[in-house]
Design an enzyme around this catalytic site. Structure first.
Site, mmCIF file in Angstrom:
data_model
loop_
_atom_site.group_PDB
_atom_site.id
_atom_site.type_symbol
_atom_site.label_atom_id
_atom_site.label_comp_id
_atom_site.label_asym_id
_atom_site.label_seq_id
_atom_site.Cartn_x
_atom_site.Cartn_y
_atom_site.Cartn_z
ATOM 1 N N ASN A 1 41.784 45.131 38.375
ATOM 2 C CA ASN A 1 40.941 46.076 38.277
ATOM 3 C C ASN A 1 40.572 46.769 39.542
ATOM 4 O O ASN A 1 39.830 46.052 40.174
ATOM 5 C CB ASN A 1 39.641 45.458 37.550
ATOM 6 C CG ASN A 1 38.644 46.624 37.111
ATOM 7 O OD1 ASN A 1 38.660 47.777 37.527
ATOM 8 N ND2 ASN A 1 37.461 46.119 36.664
ATOM 9 N N TRP A 2 40.914 47.933 39.800
ATOM 10 C CA TRP A 2 40.489 48.224 41.216
ATOM 11 C C TRP A 2 39.320 48.914 41.238
ATOM 12 O O TRP A 2 38.902 49.235 42.325
ATOM 13 C CB TRP A 2 41.864 49.475 41.811
ATOM 14 C CG TRP A 2 43.269 49.146 41.684
ATOM 15 C CD1 TRP A 2 43.657 47.825 41.487
ATOM 16 C CD2 TRP A 2 44.481 49.632 42.135
ATOM 17 N NE1 TRP A 2 45.034 47.373 41.747
ATOM 18 C CE2 TRP A 2 45.451 48.698 41.997
ATOM 19 C CE3 TRP A 2 44.525 50.891 42.530
ATOM 20 C CZ2 TRP A 2 46.683 49.047 42.523
ATOM 21 C CZ3 TRP A 2 45.835 51.469 42.872
ATOM 22 C CH2 TRP A 2 46.921 50.558 42.981
ATOM 23 N N LYS A 3 38.746 49.225 40.221
ATOM 24 C CA LYS A 3 37.374 49.801 40.160
ATOM 25 C C LYS A 3 37.575 50.931 40.963
ATOM 26 O O LYS A 3 38.246 51.849 40.622
ATOM 27 C CB LYS A 3 36.280 48.709 40.991
ATOM 28 C CG LYS A 3 36.373 47.393 40.204
ATOM 29 C CD LYS A 3 35.311 46.638 40.574
ATOM 30 C CE LYS A 3 35.360 45.179 39.836
ATOM 31 N NZ LYS A 3 34.407 44.267 40.044
ATOM 32 N N HIS B 1 33.525 46.287 30.553
ATOM 33 C CA HIS B 1 33.269 45.572 31.725
ATOM 34 C C HIS B 1 31.676 45.575 32.238
ATOM 35 O O HIS B 1 30.689 46.526 31.836
ATOM 36 C CB HIS B 1 33.828 46.543 32.789
ATOM 37 C CG HIS B 1 33.842 45.654 34.380
ATOM 38 N ND1 HIS B 1 32.783 45.662 34.883
ATOM 39 C CD2 HIS B 1 34.907 45.005 34.681
ATOM 40 C CE1 HIS B 1 33.287 44.674 36.076
ATOM 41 N NE2 HIS B 1 34.546 44.195 35.945
ATOM 42 N N GLU C 1 30.125 46.082 34.629
ATOM 43 C CA GLU C 1 29.417 47.270 35.537
ATOM 44 C C GLU C 1 29.407 48.492 34.558
ATOM 45 O O GLU C 1 28.277 49.196 34.906
ATOM 46 C CB GLU C 1 30.473 47.610 36.792
ATOM 47 C CG GLU C 1 30.430 46.604 37.808
ATOM 48 C CD GLU C 1 31.692 46.450 38.483
ATOM 49 O OE1 GLU C 1 32.690 47.014 38.382
ATOM 50 O OE2 GLU C 1 32.014 45.142 38.894
ATOM 51 N N GLU D 1 34.123 37.409 31.584
ATOM 52 C CA GLU D 1 33.535 37.615 32.908
ATOM 53 C C GLU D 1 32.201 37.406 33.259
ATOM 54 O O GLU D 1 31.406 38.016 32.995
ATOM 55 C CB GLU D 1 34.163 38.835 33.533
ATOM 56 C CG GLU D 1 35.489 39.406 33.500
ATOM 57 C CD GLU D 1 35.815 40.293 34.367
ATOM 58 O OE1 GLU D 1 36.659 40.394 35.095
ATOM 59 O OE2 GLU D 1 35.065 41.646 34.405
ATOM 60 N N GLY E 1 32.414 39.706 41.843
ATOM 61 C CA GLY E 1 32.245 40.312 43.296
ATOM 62 C C GLY E 1 31.377 39.522 44.135
ATOM 63 O O GLY E 1 30.871 39.939 45.115
ATOM 64 N N SER F 1 35.773 36.698 40.730
ATOM 65 C CA SER F 1 36.034 36.169 42.192
ATOM 66 C C SER F 1 37.261 35.203 42.176
ATOM 67 O O SER F 1 37.214 34.210 42.700
ATOM 68 C CB SER F 1 34.884 35.331 42.685
ATOM 69 O OG SER F 1 33.732 36.152 42.926
ATOM 70 N N GLY G 1 39.368 41.690 40.513
ATOM 71 C CA GLY G 1 38.678 42.835 41.164
ATOM 72 C C GLY G 1 39.054 42.857 42.557
ATOM 73 O O GLY G 1 40.183 43.365 42.965
ATOM 74 N N GLY G 2 38.410 42.492 43.552
ATOM 75 C CA GLY G 2 38.550 42.573 45.045
ATOM 76 C C GLY G 2 40.021 41.894 45.378
ATOM 77 O O GLY G 2 40.408 42.821 46.323
HETATM 78 P P1 PGA Z 1 36.096 40.043 41.231
HETATM 79 O O1 PGA Z 1 36.131 41.187 40.044
HETATM 80 O O2 PGA Z 1 37.331 39.570 41.266
HETATM 81 O O3 PGA Z 1 35.851 41.361 42.619
HETATM 82 O O4 PGA Z 1 35.008 39.242 41.297
HETATM 83 C C1 PGA Z 1 36.464 41.071 38.805
HETATM 84 C C2 PGA Z 1 36.190 42.156 37.798
HETATM 85 O O5 PGA Z 1 35.222 42.614 37.957
HETATM 86 O O6 PGA Z 1 37.080 42.279 36.865
#
Ligand code: PGA
Length: 251
Positions: A9-11, A96, A98, A168, A174, A214, A235-236
């Site tokens: 997930n590149w956001k 998600h 966010e 999640e 993050g 993470s 994510g990251g």
């Molecule tokens: P993260 O994000 O790996 O940076 O914690 C995961 C996500 O939000 O899907």
């Protein structure tokens, strides 16, 4: 069918050019047998990503990070399922944390989006997970059960071959703080049990349940080794080809 899946997930990261260069980097790698690899660039770059993947005969799946549930019309700023499908995108991340917290997406909107996606032959990666305060008071199982009820448990059983679950925990996204493999396994076992209770053991056994929060090259193996973990939503660490590939190869 239950699958091993690693989804990036590149956001809101990577512009048009950066997207193409990261996709090209990923395409160069040999993907392991039996692992479905998915990446989700920002909306403006989906088409370019799809073209690169298609032209190189790669089996990387390109997923969207969001969509609206209506077919078309006066919904400024939104994108429909048919628009996504017309460029070759038939997977979408929904719910998600966010979207829930920053963009205040209410539960019923997420439910409508998931239902519309699966009814239109798209696959929904449905995200859910408890906050830190809920976990601190021991409420994580109840919160997760309610999110499942409100998000996906009104779907017909037949829709479940187009559902991927992504647990999640908000406190791990993050933050660099990962749930322990044991915490992840306990929750995934619980989630599968809830699906079996609501639907059937067969549907529960077939659904892929991803963990997100993470996941990094150094902890992916331990997490993916858990019996009820079918992969990760990253994510990251998905923003760098080597890190992402290390996670893809962690099964
Ligand atoms: P993260 O994000 O790996 O940076 O914690 C995961 C996500 O939000 O899907």
């Amino acid at each position: 069918m239950r699958k091993k899946i690693v989804a990036g997930n590149w956001k809101m990261n990577k512009d048009f050019y950066q997207t193409q260069s990261l996709i090209k980097d990923l395409i160069k790698h040999k993907m392991p047998e039996g692992v479905t690899v998915m990446v989700s660039p920002p909306l403006t770059n989906l088409q370019a990503a799809c073209k690169l993947v298609k032209d190189s005969n790669s089996n990387i799946i390109i997923a969207a990070q969001n969509m609206y549930y209506k077919g078309e019309g006066a919904y400024t700023g939104e994108v429909s399922m048919s628009m996504l499908k017309s460029i070759g995108v038939d997977h979408v991340i929904l719910g998600h944390s966010e979207r829930r917290s920053i963009f205040k997406e209410p539960r019923h909107l997420i439910e409508d989006k998931v239902a519309a996606a699966v009814n239109n032959e798209m696959t929904a990666i449905f995200c859910f997970g408890e906050s830190l305060s809920s976990r601190k008071i021991g409420n994580e199982f109840r919160v997760v059960r309610n999110q499942l009820k409100e998000g996906v448990f009104r779907l017909f059983g037949s829709a479940w071959d187009r559902i991927i679950l992504a647990y999640e925990p908000v406190w791990a996204i993050g933050t660099g703080e990962t749930a322990t493999p044991d915490q992840v396994q306990k929750m995934h076992f619980y989630i599968r049990k809830q699906v079996a209770k609501r639907y059937s053991q067969k549907i529960a056994d077939n659904v892929s349940i991803l963990y997100g929060g993470s996941v990094k090259p150094n902890n992916a193996k331990e997490i993916f080794n858990q019996p009820d973990v079918d992969g990760g939503l990253i994510g990251g660490a998905a923003l760098n080809a080597n890190d992402f590939m290390a996670i893809v190869n962690a099964f």
